[in-house]
Design a protein around this motif. Structure first.
Motif, PDB file in Angstrom:
ATOM      1  N   LEU A  12     -24.803 -11.938  -4.996  1.00 40.90           N
ATOM      2  CA  LEU A  12     -23.506 -10.883  -5.633  1.00 40.90           C
ATOM      3  C   LEU A  12     -22.831 -11.967  -6.650  1.00 40.90           C
ATOM      4  N   SER A  13     -22.580 -10.980  -7.783  1.00 38.65           N
ATOM      5  CA  SER A  13     -21.740 -11.715  -8.719  1.00 38.65           C
ATOM      6  C   SER A  13     -20.709 -10.671  -8.942  1.00 38.65           C
ATOM      7  N   VAL A  14     -19.473 -10.660  -8.557  1.00 38.92           N
ATOM      8  CA  VAL A  14     -18.524  -9.788  -8.675  1.00 38.92           C
ATOM      9  C   VAL A  14     -17.244 -10.245  -8.544  1.00 38.92           C
ATOM     10  N   ARG A  15     -15.991  -9.904  -9.187  1.00 36.98           N
ATOM     11  CA  ARG A  15     -14.696 -10.535  -8.900  1.00 36.98           C
ATOM     12  C   ARG A  15     -14.111  -9.961  -7.607  1.00 36.98           C
ATOM     13  N   MET A  16     -13.705 -10.560  -6.989  1.00 36.58           N
ATOM     14  CA  MET A  16     -13.053 -10.136  -5.498  1.00 36.58           C
ATOM     15  C   MET A  16     -12.043 -10.915  -5.067  1.00 36.58           C
ATOM     16  N   THR A  17     -11.020 -10.444  -4.348  1.00 34.86           N
ATOM     17  CA  THR A  17      -9.857 -10.970  -3.850  1.00 34.86           C
ATOM     18  C   THR A  17      -9.738 -11.045  -2.400  1.00 34.86           C
ATOM     19  N   PRO A  18      -9.194 -11.994  -1.768  1.00 31.88           N
ATOM     20  CA  PRO A  18      -9.335 -11.917  -0.336  1.00 31.88           C
ATOM     21  C   PRO A  18      -8.262 -10.898   0.461  1.00 31.88           C
ATOM     22  N   ILE A  19      -8.594 -10.032   1.326  1.00 39.73           N
ATOM     23  CA  ILE A  19      -7.445  -9.384   1.943  1.00 39.73           C
ATOM     24  C   ILE A  19      -7.135  -9.810   3.506  1.00 39.73           C
ATOM     25  N   LYS A  20      -5.830  -9.588   3.736  1.00 40.75           N
ATOM     26  CA  LYS A  20      -5.153 -10.133   4.834  1.00 40.75           C
ATOM     27  C   LYS A  20      -5.552  -9.046   6.193  1.00 40.75           C
ATOM     28  N   LYS A  21      -5.542  -7.869   5.693  1.00 36.54           N
ATOM     29  CA  LYS A  21      -5.560  -6.921   6.561  1.00 36.54           C
ATOM     30  C   LYS A  21      -6.318  -5.651   5.947  1.00 36.54           C
ATOM     31  N   VAL A  22      -7.040  -4.852   6.674  1.00 40.25           N
ATOM     32  CA  VAL A  22      -7.604  -3.663   6.131  1.00 40.25           C
ATOM     33  C   VAL A  22      -6.739  -2.523   6.548  1.00 40.25           C
ATOM     34  N   ILE A  23      -6.106  -1.980   5.259  1.00 36.45           N
ATOM     35  CA  ILE A  23      -5.254  -0.795   5.544  1.00 36.45           C
ATOM     36  C   ILE A  23      -5.890   0.350   5.138  1.00 36.45           C
ATOM     37  N   LEU A  24      -5.834   1.463   5.727  1.00 32.04           N
ATOM     38  CA  LEU A  24      -6.417   2.520   5.536  1.00 32.04           C
ATOM     39  C   LEU A  24      -5.548   3.510   4.525  1.00 32.04           C
ATOM     40  N   PRO A  25      -6.037   4.266   3.483  1.00 31.65           N
ATOM     41  CA  PRO A  25      -5.215   4.898   2.496  1.00 31.65           C
ATOM     42  C   PRO A  25      -4.229   5.731   3.474  1.00 31.65           C
ATOM     43  N   ALA A  26      -3.078   6.011   3.121  1.00 26.32           N
ATOM     44  CA  ALA A  26      -1.986   6.773   3.851  1.00 26.32           C
ATOM     45  C   ALA A  26      -2.686   8.279   4.153  1.00 26.32           C
ATOM     46  N   GLY A  27      -2.346   8.876   5.181  1.00 24.44           N
ATOM     47  CA  GLY A  27      -3.055  10.317   5.413  1.00 24.44           C
ATOM     48  C   GLY A  27      -2.051  11.114   4.643  1.00 24.44           C
ATOM     49  N   LYS A  28      -2.538  12.383   4.612  1.00 23.76           N
ATOM     50  CA  LYS A  28      -1.490  13.480   3.982  1.00 23.76           C
ATOM     51  C   LYS A  28      -2.098  14.779   4.254  1.00 23.76           C
ATOM     52  N   ILE A  29      -1.276  15.818   4.021  1.00 27.27           N
ATOM     53  CA  ILE A  29      -1.599  17.256   4.351  1.00 27.27           C
ATOM     54  C   ILE A  29      -2.274  17.826   2.966  1.00 27.27           C
ATOM     55  N   GLU A  30      -3.330  18.243   2.974  1.00 30.39           N
ATOM     56  CA  GLU A  30      -3.562  19.098   1.756  1.00 30.39           C
ATOM     57  C   GLU A  30      -3.482  20.735   2.000  1.00 30.39           C
ATOM     58  N   GLY A  31      -2.982  21.160   0.955  1.00 31.97           N
ATOM     59  CA  GLY A  31      -2.845  22.763   0.751  1.00 31.97           C
ATOM     60  C   GLY A  31      -1.607  23.234   1.306  1.00 31.97           C
ATOM     61  N   SER A  32      -1.213  24.283   1.201  1.00 29.47           N
ATOM     62  CA  SER A  32       0.060  24.919   1.408  1.00 29.47           C
ATOM     63  C   SER A  32      -0.004  25.603   2.797  1.00 29.47           C
ATOM     64  N   GLY A  33       1.195  26.374   3.079  1.00 33.40           N
ATOM     65  CA  GLY A  33       0.779  27.246   4.339  1.00 33.40           C
ATOM     66  C   GLY A  33       0.799  26.348   5.952  1.00 33.40           C
ATOM     67  N   ALA A  34       1.300  26.855   6.784  1.00 36.10           N
ATOM     68  CA  ALA A  34       1.286  26.170   8.130  1.00 36.10           C
ATOM     69  C   ALA A  34       0.818  27.312   9.318  1.00 36.10           C
ATOM     70  N   ALA A  35       0.081  28.196   8.895  1.00 31.68           N
ATOM     71  CA  ALA A  35      -0.781  29.037   9.783  1.00 31.68           C
ATOM     72  C   ALA A  35      -1.551  28.130  10.856  1.00 31.68           C
ATOM     73  N   ALA A  36      -2.222  27.158  10.310  1.00 34.07           N
ATOM     74  CA  ALA A  36      -3.217  26.536  10.954  1.00 34.07           C
ATOM     75  C   ALA A  36      -3.715  25.158  10.221  1.00 34.07           C
ATOM     76  N   PHE A  37      -3.652  24.181  11.014  1.00 31.20           N
ATOM     77  CA  PHE A  37      -4.317  22.903  10.390  1.00 31.20           C
ATOM     78  C   PHE A  37      -5.517  22.257  10.865  1.00 31.20           C
ATOM     79  N   LEU A  38      -6.361  21.959   9.925  1.00 29.38           N
ATOM     80  CA  LEU A  38      -7.637  21.323  10.238  1.00 29.38           C
ATOM     81  C   LEU A  38      -7.792  20.067  10.285  1.00 29.38           C
ATOM     82  N   LEU A  39      -8.531  19.764  11.394  1.00 29.08           N
ATOM     83  CA  LEU A  39      -8.556  17.985  11.499  1.00 29.08           C
ATOM     84  C   LEU A  39      -9.901  17.706  11.790  1.00 29.08           C
ATOM     85  N   ASP A  40     -10.513  16.579  11.367  1.00 29.25           N
ATOM     86  CA  ASP A  40     -11.763  16.209  11.457  1.00 29.25           C
ATOM     87  C   ASP A  40     -12.270  15.694  12.932  1.00 29.25           C
ATOM     88  N   HIS A  41     -13.283  16.197  13.268  1.00 30.35           N
ATOM     89  CA  HIS A  41     -13.782  16.071  14.988  1.00 30.35           C
ATOM     90  C   HIS A  41     -14.369  14.516  14.877  1.00 30.35           C
TER      91      HIS A  41
END
Ligand SMILES: [Zn+2]
Length: 868
Positions: free
Chosen positions: A523-552
């Motif tokens: 490999l030849s690529v610029r890279m930097t070390p990380i101390k911890k893998v942090i997931l992108p912050a979760g969020k709610i997409e879309g409007s309304g609140a009749a139902a919420f869909l989650l990934d099984h």
């Protein structure tokens, strides 16, 4: 009257006396017996963890050769102390020595000349533990005596050790040490003095705490791994155990075969050298019965020892002979297996044990001889051992500059990012360097975006990552009889293949169902070390609140389900794929309703989940899920699988009750439970009959009994769901008479053999228990089941196959013999019975809390129990 005149000299002397520091520590070291009232190892006396630490604190208060340090908390919340022992001069400069050995271990930007110089200056750090397996009592007891012997030493041999070595003494399972001492104390002098513990000596793992090292699920493992791989980088790690192959009195290296290939050869050579030094020490002291080269191999890296081997730390395992706790026992030669009765001298057993008394004190003395032999080797070869750390690390980094895999690339589109983050963070805990690409890259014809995570192999512990990520090819030892057979081995190698001591394949990306890609070109690529893998912050997409869909597909969604149900929200699973607001959702999609958007917003943040909100409920047929009332059966014949099941239930925030034999014998289970889990057990006979009368205190004898089995049948008939884990499925096929047979139940080892490997399975994704899986996925197989289904006239009672073993390319990692027997056979089956059902999970879906890719098969089974 005489006037007193004080000369300036006396005034200065007086002031000096006032101002000088307190005298150096008095160095009068109390022996353990001075504090405890008995000698370490005395018959019928065990000290617990609290007493051990109290004693060490006492000697630390009067000696400058010992420091007590904390490495974190145990599972049950005790502070986990370890003792650092060396000369006062070395301890005063402890941090400098840590820095030296760290530089040598990491070998970064260090020339051989600089390494040579550091090796001259440094001290050998040696880690010695005891008590990981808490019922193996002698090792933890011996640590206290060893501490005293070193701290109070005045003789030349020990002074040399103190000068050359910094010794870390670690109590590896403090909770267990307390449990065992309490249990023994309670039964001492009763007919149950040597009875086994009726519960696990680690709250979750019991004996499997030495199968956790590469994955670090347990707090204790995490503490030890941090200590070893981020703080101290010892040259030798000595992990004491106490189950010698009878009649030997101690098992010492060299190890048995097969040898794990992902270690530097210097590790194996030094294990052999240290083993020989130990053996010589035993024979010099007239301690008979040291044996090598049988039983304990180095193939599986779940052990503490094999994890450190691939971290360039020489691991030493010994197994001292055990009787029970602190009760002595007398043996004659007639008690020995026939091949040992003539006391034949052999290369790896040159001084056979001739029988006699065996006491805790003997075992403690054997541990002391062995530990001191290790320390002497470390003192004698201090410089060589330190330089070897540098040598091994540099060799490994040079090797992977020239040969693949050059790196492991982690593609960004993962099915369960949360599981990936856990895997990588555990690798970081174990000293593995993970990097993030600062630009787009291309490797082996595949492009990866900026931000892709990369584990380059040009790092000192690269062999560990290779061992974890690659597929294992277990060697069939019958091909190499001359290579592995020792004179003393009693293993036959004709006919059945030779099994490993533990698992034969463990590839972690398979277990976690995460995708990793080996780089076959540099490999030849610029890279930097990380101390911890942090997931992108979760969020709610879309409007309304009749139902919420989650990934099984995501394990974190199950924590979400449990929190929503606790909040009195509603949960349903889509029975078909559907469209909502322009997007497609697969079957199994989790639909939450009657819950506030604010609550869901917090959930998305806390669990890093992306949740879709809908202004109206999706139009799709659903299964309504309720808060499950779960019971888990806990046999008094304690099994690790039960503990690990609790571990993942706790981790995913399930509520459950523990059921003992008496609870099930009392019946009326349907009133209190929707689902009951029967964990994997050593045998169905032990589940039904338990411990025989007279072998245990009366509360712990007897099993479920036939009465209990009938109550379980009644529970199912009334609508309950009974979940059988791995070989406990034999209880279902044997006692519940479903039209299902486990074809492996009576298979001979020379017909079929697969004690622990990764296989490919196929799933029926239209069944709720398989929601969130992929149609083909790796699974763990460990002496598991494969089912034949019989035809039945009763359509309502016809079993449904949820998973089957693949027909082609069945073995993914490890070893299997006789695979034709299980190809295309059922692996998970639902059997309707009355108003309820039996669920036969024929392979261990939560094995040692490791295969995160298949945890949801258990979770789904539990919730499915609320669908009536
Ligand atoms: Zn052990």
């Amino acid at each position: 009257m005489k006037k007193t005149i004080y000369s300036p000299f006396f005034i200065i002397l007086f002031l000096w006396l006032l101002c000088r520091p307190l005298p150096l520590k008095s160095q009068v070291i109390p022996a353990p017996e001075d504090i405890l009232g008995f000698k370490i190892g005395a018959d019928y006396h065990l000290i617990n963890y609290t007493q051990a630490i109290d004693y060490l604190k006492k000697i630390a208060s009067v000696s400058d050769r010992i420091k007590l340090m904390e490495m974190g908390k145990t599972t049950l919340g005790l502070p986990m102390y370890y003792a650092v022992i060396s000369s006062a001069e070395n301890l005063a400069k402890m941090d400098d020595y840590r820095e030296i050995i760290k530089k040598l271990s990491l070998a970064k930007e260090l020339s051989p000349e600089e390494a040579e110089k550091l090796s001259q200056q440094g001290k050998a750090i040696v880690y010695i533990d005891g008590g990981l397996h808490a019922t193996e009592c002698a090792p933890a007891q011996h640590l206290v005596q060893l501490a005293y012997d070193l701290v109070s030493a005045k003789d030349e041999k020990n002074l040399k050790i103190l000068n050359e070595v910094i010794c870390l003494l670690v109590f590896a399972n403090p909770d267990g040490m307390n449990m065992v001492a309490d249990w023994y104390q309670k039964n001492l002098g009763t007919p149950y003095e040597v009875s086994p513990l009726p519960f696990l000596y680690h709250y979750y793992a019991g004996h499997d705490n030495n199968r956790d090292s590469y994955i670090s699920n347990l707090k204790e493992t995490q503490n030890i791994n941090r200590l070893v791989n981020q703080e101290w980088y010892p040259v030798i790690l000595y992990n004491h155990h106490q189950t010698a192959p009878f009649p030997a009195r101690i098992w010492i290296p060299p190890n048995s075969e097969p040898t794990n290939p992902n270690v530097h050869p210097l590790i194996v050579r030094w294990q052999n050298l240290i083993g020989s030094a130990m053996g010589a020490a035993f024979d010099a002291e007239g301690k008979e019965g040291a044996i090598s080269r049988i039983v304990f191999d180095t193939w599986y890296p779940g052990y503490v020892t094999q994890v450190v081997d691939s971290h360039n730390i020489i691991s030493i395992l010994t197994e001292t002979a055990l009787y029970r706790y602190a009760t002595p026992r007398f043996y004659t030669v007639q008690d020995f297996p026939p091949e040992y009765q003539d006391l034949t001298m052999a290369a790896f057993y040159p001084n056979p044990w001739k029988g006699g008394w065996w006491r805790l004190k003997d075992a403690v003395d054997y541990c002391l001889t062995a530990s001191k032999a290790v320390l002497e080797v470390a003192a004698k070869y201090r410089k060589e051992l330190l330089f070897n750390k540098y040598k091994m690390a540099s060799d490994i980094m040079t090797r992977f500059q020239k040969e693949p895999p050059y790196a492991w690339i982690i593609p960004q589109n993962q099915i369960d990012p949360g599981s990936l983050a856990i895997l990588l963070n555990r690798m970081i805990l174990l000293g593995i360097e993970v990097y993030e690409a600062q630009e787009e890259l291309s490797c082996d014809g595949i492009s990866y975006p900026r931000g892709t995570l990369i584990i380059p192999m040009t790092q000192p512990f690269a062999l560990f990552i290779k061992n974890m990520f690659e597929e294992q090819h277990y060697p069939d030892l019958r091909k190499y009889p001359d290579l592995w057979q020792g004179l003393v081995s009693s293993r036959k190698f004709e006919g059945a293949p030779i099994e490993a001591y533990d698992m034969m394949g463990w590839t972690l990306p398979y277990q976690f169902n995460v995708k990793v890609q080996a780089a076959y070109t540099p490999l030849s690529v610029r890279m930097t070390p990380i101390k911890k893998v942090i997931l992108p912050a979760g969020k709610i997409e879309g409007s309304g609140a009749a139902a919420f869909l989650l990934d099984h597909h995501q394990n974190a969604s199950f924590i979400a389900i449990n929190r929503i149900l606790k909040q009195k929200g509603k949960i349903a699973w889509a029975k078909k794929s559907f469209k909502s607001e322009g997007k497609n959702y697969p079957e199994g999609t989790i639909i939450a309703s009657s819950i506030s958007r604010n609550f869901m917003d917090n959930l998305a943040h806390q669990l890093n989940l992306n949740i879709q909100s809908c202004s109206s409920k999706p139009k799709v047929e659903v299964l309504e899920i309720k808060a499950p009332r779960v019971g888990i059966y806990q046999s008094w014949v304690a099994v690790e699988d039960e503990g690990w099941t609790r571990f993942i239930l706790d981790e995913h925030e399930f509520n459950y009750k523990v059921l003992h034999d008496a609870d099930i014998r009392a019946g009326n289970l349907a009133a209190e439970y929707d689902s009951i889990i029967l964990p994997d057990h050593y045998s169905t006979d032990l589940i039904i009959n338990g411990y025989p009368k007279g072998t245990m205190p009366p509360n712990y004898v007897g099993g479920l009994t036939i009465n209990g089995v009938n109550n379980l049948k009644e529970f199912v008939r009334q609508g309950g769901t009974l979940i059988f884990m791995n070989t406990t499925c034999n209880l279902a096929t044997g006692e519940f008479k479903p039209p299902v047979r486990n074809i492996l139940e009576k298979a001979r080892k020379d017909e079929f053999n697969c004690v622990g490997s990764i296989l490919q399975a196929e799933f029926d994704l239209s069944h709720p228990i398989a929601y969130g899986l992929e149609s083909q996925q790796p699974i763990v197989f460990a002496d598991s089941c494969a089912f034949d289904i019989f035809p039945s006239f009763d359509q309502k009672a016809t079993p449904r196959i949820i998973a089957k073993y693949a027909g082609d390319n069945l073995l993914l990692s490890g070893y299997i013999y006789g695979e034709k027997l299980i190809q295309n056979k059922a692996a998970i089956v639902e059997v309707p019975l009355g108003k309820g059902r039996l669920i036969l999970l024929g392979f261990p879906v939560q094995y040692r809390a490791q295969p995160r890719g298949t945890f949801k098969l258990l979770f789904n089974s539990i919730y499915y129990g609320t669908v009536k």
